[in-house]
Write an enzyme that holds these catalytic residues in place. Structure first.
Site, PDB file in Angstrom:
ATOM      1  N   CYS A  52       0.825  -1.220   0.000  1.00  0.00           N
ATOM      2  CA  CYS A  52       0.000   0.000   0.000  1.00  0.00           C
ATOM      3  C   CYS A  52       0.855   1.264   0.000  1.00  0.00           C
ATOM      4  O   CYS A  52       1.598   1.524   0.959  1.00  0.00           O
ATOM      5  CB  CYS A  52      -0.911  -0.046   1.220  1.00  0.00           C
ATOM      6  N   CYS A  55       0.103   3.833   2.820  1.00  0.00           N
ATOM      7  CA  CYS A  55       0.613   3.306   4.093  1.00  0.00           C
ATOM      8  C   CYS A  55       2.093   3.659   4.250  1.00  0.00           C
ATOM      9  O   CYS A  55       2.544   4.072   5.331  1.00  0.00           O
ATOM     10  CB  CYS A  55       0.452   1.789   4.143  1.00  0.00           C
TER      11      CYS A  55
END
Length: 390
Positions: A52, A55
């Site tokens: 991600c 993230c």
């Protein structure tokens, strides 16, 4: 000596600096729950996935900030868990985490009291953390406030963001009320996208707003996309009414009755064939897939050569019924008439081989190799086919 001292200074400085941000605990989620209950603290859980992008940006730009660390380390027990590994897999199931990053604030009983998602600035993260520690802002209290009739747009938007990933049905109800309070307003890009996200069928209350606000929506989203989305909503409506979850099949009479109202009989039949094609293929009912495909492509001149070839190749790979395989050879020939190339002639050769018609298999394999040589295409697999033909 000076160089050594400078090196030691840099090492110590780096170590000290690394402590400025959020200190994530190393113990298990279960142990952290016990600690949270004992200390009457909330757990801040950064639920992430290794792939991600947002993230990683939180890890790089936000979590290490001193002001973030100061607030989170003082007020929460912090965990940083990959939802696709180890205990993260069960945590993701328990809290219905499907998008990343998801940021959860959880009490010692394991109840989510606040939830956020996506990348945000240090200031935004601290702001939501302050909301999380306020008892009035717990998710449970917000839902109760909504059910009591709250209509404040800012409140509703916050609740939508808190619930869309874990309780779509509730979030859709909140979104409906939100847009019902915003009928005279010009939508932002975020609002336009949100309206489309929560409108799933033409029976939804939001569809009326979608229809009424197309002019405003077109300022943020291209009209061509809105038209295509409208068409998809209509199809979703028909599918919802005709799909039998128990048998995992389409009730064809219902689909045609509902679809004809929207598309007309001819297009409804075509859509049914295409949907059945896709459904049967995923269910590995390949002979049923083949029958639907032959119906769908009964006018092959309406379709691109590559599409016809891809379907024919699926017949070669998966279909066993010789009658159906024989029928698809006509589809291949129609595609070849439109545009003869090494791929579709190779497909036809392979289908004839599967049928045991070695004469035609050899003829079309040679034709495929001839075209491939002239155009510089790969033909090794076709040569292998020729070697197998008796």
């Amino acid at each position: 000596m000076k160089k050594i001292i400078l090196f030691l200074f840099l090492v110590i400085s780096t170590a000290l600096f690394s402590q400025d941000g959020i200190k994530f605990g190393k113990q298990s989620f279960a142990k952290t729950l016990e600690q949270a209950k004992k200390e009457n603290k909330l757990i801040f859980l950064d639920a992430f996935a290794s792939w991600c992008g947002p993230c990683k940006l939180l890890d790089k730009n936000v979590f290490p900030k001193k002001e973030v660390g100061d607030y989170f380390n003082a007020n929460f027990l912090n965990l940083h868990i990959d939802m696709e590994k180890g205990e993260g897999i069960e945590i993701a199931k328990k809290y219905s985490i499907y998008s990343y990053p998801t940021l959860l604030f959880i009490d010692g009983d394991g109840k989510v009291v606040y939830k956020a998602a996506g990348y945000m600035s240090p200031q935004e993260l601290i702001s939501i953390a302050k909301e999380a520690v306020n008892p009035e802002n717990t998710l449970e209290n917000k839902i109760a406030k909504f059910e009591a009739g709250e209509k404040d747009p800012e409140f509703l938007m916050g609740l939508i963001k808190n619930t869309y990933a874990t309780d779509f049905s509730l979030a859709q109800k909140v979104a409906t009320r939100y847009f019902q309070t915003r009928t005279d307003a010009t939508y932002s890009k975020e609002e336009a996208g949100m309206l489309l996200f929560f409108t799933k069928t033409i029976d939804d209350d939001l569809y009326k707003i979608f229809t009424a606000k197309k002019a405003e929506l077109s300022q943020q989203i291209p009209e061509s996309y809105l038209a295509e989305y409208d068409k998809q909503l209509k199809l979703n409506t028909v599918l919802q009414k005709s799909f039998d979850a128990n048998t995992q099949s389409i009730n064809e009479s219902t689909f045609l009755a509902e679809g004809t109202k929207i598309y007309g009989e001819k297009e409804a039949k075509q859509l049914l064939n295409k949907i059945n094609m896709d459904l049967f293929f995923t269910q590995k009912k390949y002979n049923d897939y083949a029958k639907s495909a032959l119906n769908y492509y009964q006018n092959p001149t309406d379709f691109a050569t590559d599409e016809l070839n891809n379907v024919a190749w699926n017949f070669y790979l998966y279909v066993t019924d010789k009658t159906l395989l024989t029928q698809v050879t006509q589809l291949c020939l129609e595609g070849i008439k439109k545009e003869e190339n090494s791929q579709n002639t190779d497909t036809l050769a392979n289908i004839y081989y599967k049928l045991g018609d070695y004469k035609n298999a050899k003829l079309w394999a040679k034709k495929s190799i001839e075209i491939a040589k002239a155009k510089g295409d790969e033909y090794a697999s076709t040569e292998e086919l020729l070697k197998k033909i008796k």
